[in-house]
Design a protein around this motif. Structure first.
Motif, PDB file in Angstrom:
ATOM      1  N   ASP A  54      49.243  45.580  36.246  1.00 41.98           N
ATOM      2  CA  ASP A  54      48.905  44.586  37.270  1.00 41.98           C
ATOM      3  C   ASP A  54      49.738  43.339  36.968  1.00 41.98           C
ATOM      4  OD1 ASP A  54      47.729  43.231  39.297  1.00 41.98           O
ATOM      5  OD2 ASP A  54      45.916  42.690  38.161  1.00 41.98           O
ATOM      6  N   HIS A  94      47.149  37.178  47.377  1.00 35.18           N
ATOM      7  CA  HIS A  94      46.853  37.936  46.161  1.00 35.18           C
ATOM      8  C   HIS A  94      45.419  37.739  45.681  1.00 35.18           C
ATOM      9  CE1 HIS A  94      46.892  38.882  41.868  1.00 35.18           C
ATOM     10  NE2 HIS A  94      47.783  39.796  42.219  1.00 35.18           N
ATOM     11  N   LEU A 100      51.132  49.006  45.951  1.00 34.84           N
ATOM     12  CA  LEU A 100      50.111  48.034  46.355  1.00 34.84           C
ATOM     13  C   LEU A 100      48.754  48.721  46.259  1.00 34.84           C
ATOM     14  CD1 LEU A 100      51.733  46.326  49.457  1.00 34.84           C
ATOM     15  CD2 LEU A 100      51.403  45.379  47.164  1.00 34.84           C
ATOM     16  N   LYS A 101      47.767  48.012  45.680  1.00 33.68           N
ATOM     17  CA  LYS A 101      46.421  48.599  45.566  1.00 33.68           C
ATOM     18  C   LYS A 101      45.850  48.805  46.955  1.00 33.68           C
ATOM     19  CE  LYS A 101      45.466  46.252  41.178  1.00 33.68           C
ATOM     20  NZ  LYS A 101      44.810  45.054  40.626  1.00 33.68           N
ATOM     21  N   ARG A 142      38.902  43.578  48.020  1.00 35.28           N
ATOM     22  CA  ARG A 142      39.053  45.005  47.761  1.00 35.28           C
ATOM     23  C   ARG A 142      37.878  45.508  46.926  1.00 35.28           C
ATOM     24  NH1 ARG A 142      42.841  44.844  44.772  1.00 35.28           N
ATOM     25  NH2 ARG A 142      42.129  46.712  43.709  1.00 35.28           N
ATOM     26  N   ASP A 176      38.697  46.937  39.141  1.00 32.81           N
ATOM     27  CA  ASP A 176      39.875  47.774  39.318  1.00 32.81           C
ATOM     28  C   ASP A 176      39.986  48.805  38.189  1.00 32.81           C
ATOM     29  OD1 ASP A 176      41.065  47.173  41.730  1.00 32.81           O
ATOM     30  OD2 ASP A 176      41.930  45.303  40.966  1.00 32.81           O
ATOM     31  N   ARG A 208      42.550  38.522  48.112  1.00 36.39           N
ATOM     32  CA  ARG A 208      42.465  39.924  48.493  1.00 36.39           C
ATOM     33  C   ARG A 208      41.743  40.768  47.429  1.00 36.39           C
ATOM     34  NH1 ARG A 208      48.095  41.625  50.227  1.00 36.39           N
ATOM     35  NH2 ARG A 208      47.839  40.022  51.779  1.00 36.39           N
ATOM     36  N   ALA A 209      41.922  40.369  46.170  1.00 37.78           N
ATOM     37  CA  ALA A 209      41.366  41.187  45.078  1.00 37.78           C
ATOM     38  C   ALA A 209      39.836  41.343  45.176  1.00 37.78           C
ATOM     39  CB  ALA A 209      41.781  40.585  43.747  1.00 37.78           C
ATOM     40  N   THR A 234      48.129  43.690  43.889  1.00 38.12           N
ATOM     41  CA  THR A 234      47.766  43.326  45.251  1.00 38.12           C
ATOM     42  C   THR A 234      48.839  42.433  45.880  1.00 38.12           C
ATOM     43  OG1 THR A 234      46.496  41.556  44.248  1.00 38.12           O
ATOM     44  CG2 THR A 234      45.261  43.453  45.055  1.00 38.12           C
ATOM     45  N   GLU A 270      40.783  41.094  55.427  1.00 35.27           N
ATOM     46  CA  GLU A 270      42.038  41.415  54.748  1.00 35.27           C
ATOM     47  C   GLU A 270      43.214  41.185  55.705  1.00 35.27           C
ATOM     48  OE1 GLU A 270      44.561  43.809  54.376  1.00 35.27           O
ATOM     49  OE2 GLU A 270      44.975  43.257  52.284  1.00 35.27           O
TER      50      GLU A 270
END
Lengths: 485, 141
Positions: free
Chosen positions: B65, A275, B116-117, A282, B20, A278-279, B96, A318
């Motif tokens: 989220d 989690h 899921l993003k 992205r 985001d 990954r943020a 995520t 990822e």
């Protein structure tokens, strides 16, 4: 029980033996009394005969004294006559006591007494007559004195005869009784001795049996004691072992606790990886796209290429993060077993990995297993995507097979790709291990590591058979009774 | 698409990552989405907005989220489902986290969707477009 009856019989026999001895003594005593009586009778009989004869002799001696006096007139001849009378009385008294009242000699004795009294009276009469100057001889000539003397002689003979017969009879009886007594004592003694010996034998055997039993009991008691000692020492050993096991158990519990903590840490790490890491990734990808968007026409081909390369690396990172999360998750959750049609499961997996149209997948006959679904599905999916990824360029052919072994199934997924050189066969199951350059084949090196982890956990094994240029066959075993380790 | 059937949706985005937030805003712009967008940077702010006078009381949709500071997404959901005024609210999770645990917990709290993003912005734009079109057709509580 039999022993008790036996013992009672033996005791009874011993009492019988004692009683027999007692009866024997009693009988002997009684018989001895009889014998005594018979002997006394016999003795009396002799006395009766002797005294009778003495009486006769005394009377005759008195008579001859009378005759001498009558013939000579001299007083000195009368001495035996005077002496005779008291002696006669004594003898008669003696006879009186020696002859029983019921004896056959009794009437004869009475007769004798009468005759003797008469004789003595006759003698007195003649002597007194002569002394007074009368004719005593005339009285003698009457024959009265002679007749009385004959009568006395006759009666004495009769008494002697009667008494002798009685004596002989008594003596015969005596002999008989004596013989009987001898036999009785002999036989009785022998019987009693035999019986006593027998009883003694029995009792001594019983006693020796008892003694032996006692010895045996003692031995057994000692054996038991020894066993008890042994048991107690064993018990102590067991107690010591238990103590040791408890100690080990406590240490194990501590280790387990430490393991649990580290597992929790790992879980936390996997969550963070899937989690939190990954943020930002992205974000980078998104910003690169926004840059491209915002620059619009100002983007040069070189900038565009770099932006694409940037996004490619982001995608790879990822994928790695997803792989780590998947590896950490693999087999962590406990899943209930269910009946699984493996053929259907494999077809579902093929659908999920969605092979490109040029790749063909053929599935052989598959069994039905009782197993948790997710790990099995993950293994097949990873092997299938691996086979698709590394298949022959421009049209891979994938073969899925199953074969039965004694207590397990062996499943295999084969491809017709370039194959794997033998020196890498071990390596490929390690985490992050890839063989092709990452820019040519997109791979993280996690899929096979997950397969290995899962097969290990469920008691199977995975291996590869391959030669360079001849494709590769990945096979794994699954126990018929699957229990997670 | 018959635009006559489409109605505006008042969307509350609960998201702590500014990137985001910008992602969603950009996607809305790119799609020319007419829906107004409220933004809360954490769960407590979201509750304030939901209970406040400015946010409309009809045709509401929350994009949530899960990984939030202070009040997490799941905790916010629990709060929403225990409040009679907010209970019928439609909530779509946008996260995520691909954890089974999060997914199960979210659906147990009656979320209307779990998304899921996407990794790339392009995919994000497509997701937002689909989402908006769907919810604009939906009858909301």
């Amino acid at each position: 029980m039999i022993f008790a009856i036996d013992l009672r019989g033996k005791l009874f026999a011993s009492y019988a033996c004692a009683t027999l001895v007692l009866l024997l003594g009693l009988a002997t005593f009684l018989l001895t009394r009889t014998l005594d009586r018979a002997l006394a009778e016999s003795g009396r009989a002799r006395i009766v005969v002797r005294r009778s004869l003495e009486l006769e002799a005394l009377v005759l001696s008195a008579e001859s004294a009378q005759r001498g006096y009558l013939l000579t007139g001299e007083e000195r001849y009368l001495k035996p006559y005077h002496e005779a009378e008291p002696e006669v009385r004594d003898l008669l008294r003696e006879l009186e006591s020696a002859v029983d009242t019921d004896s056959p000699a009794r009437p004869q004795l009475t007769h004798l007494e009468a005759s003797v009294s008469a004789k003595l009276a006759e003698l007195d009469r003649t002597v007194e007559l002569h002394a007074s100057g009368g004719d005593g001889l005339a009285l003698v000539r009457t024959g009265e004195g002679l007749r009385l003397t004959d009568e006395i002689r006759s009666v004495v003979g009769q008494i002697a005869a009667t008494t002798s017969v009685a004596r002989l009879e008594s003596e015969a009886r005596l002999r008989l009784v004596r013989t009987f007594v001898v036999w009785l004592i002999g036989a009785g003694n022998i019987t009693a001795f035999a019986l006593a010996a027998l009883v003694n034998g029995w009792i001594s055997r019983a006693v020796s049996d008892l003694h032996a039993a006692n010895l045996d009991l003692g031995q057994r008691a000692r054996d038991l004691e020894a066993q008890a000692r042994m048991l107690s020492s064993k018990e102590q050993r067991v107690a010591a072992q238990l103590e040791e096991q408890r100690f080990l158990g406590a240490r194990l519990a501590m280790s387990n606790e430490a393991l649990r903590v580290s597992n929790t840490d790992l879980e936390q790490f996997a969550y963070v990886a899937s989690h939190d890491l990954r943020a930002p990734l992205r974000g980078i990808a998104n910003i690169s796209e926004w840059l491209e968007d915002d620059l619009g026409a100002q983007v040069t081909p070189s900038v565009k290429r770099h932006l694409l390369a940037l996004r490619g690396r982001v995608r790879r990172l990822e994928a790695l993060i997803s792989g780590i999360a998947a590896y950490s998750r693999a087999g962590r959750c406990e899943e209930a077993v269910e009946s699984i049609d493996v053929g259907r499961l494999v077809r579902q997996c093929v659908d999920l990995v969605a092979p490109p149209p040029e790749v063909t997948v053929s599935i052989g006959p598959m069994p039905t297993l009782v197993a948790p679904r997710t790990p099995l599905q993950q293994i097949f999916m990873n092997l299938l995507s691996n086979a698709i990824k590394h298949g022959a360029p421009g049209g891979g052919a994938i073969q899925v097979e199953a074969s039965e072994e004694p207590d397990k199934w062996r499943f295999s997924v084969s491809d017709n790709g370039p194959g794997i050189a033998a020196e890498y066969h071990e390596k490929i199951f390690a985490l992050f291990q890839t063989l092709a350059p990452r820019d040519k084949v997109e791979g993280t090196g996690i899929g096979l590591a997950v397969v290995k982890k899962l097969t290990d956990r469920y008691g199977g094994e995975v291996r590869v058979a391959s030669r360079r240029g001849e494709g590769a066959t990945f096979s794994f075993t699954w126990p018929k009774r699957s229990e997670p380790r | 698409m018959n635009t006559a059937l489409q109605k505006r949706v008042n969307i509350l985005l609960v998201e702590d990552d500014e990137l985001d937030v910008e992602n969603v805003e950009r996607a809305f712009r790119k799609n020319n989405t007419p829906n107004p967008l409220w933004v809360a940077l954490d769960g407590e702010e979201a509750l304030r907005i939901l209970r406040g006078p400015d946010y409309p009381k009809e045709r509401r949709l929350v994009l949530l989220d899960l990984n939030l500071p202070r009040l997490s997404g799941i905790e916010l959901l629990q709060e929403i489902r225990s409040d009679p005024a907010l209970r019928p609210l439609s909530v779509v999770v946008l996260t995520t986290s691909n954890e089974d645990r999060d997914r199960t917990e979210a659906y147990n709290l009656n979320v209307a969707g779990y998304m899921l993003k996407p990794l790339t912005f392009q995919s994000f734009v497509e997701l937002m477009s689909t989402l908006n079109r769907y919810w604009m057709l939906a009858e909301l509580a």
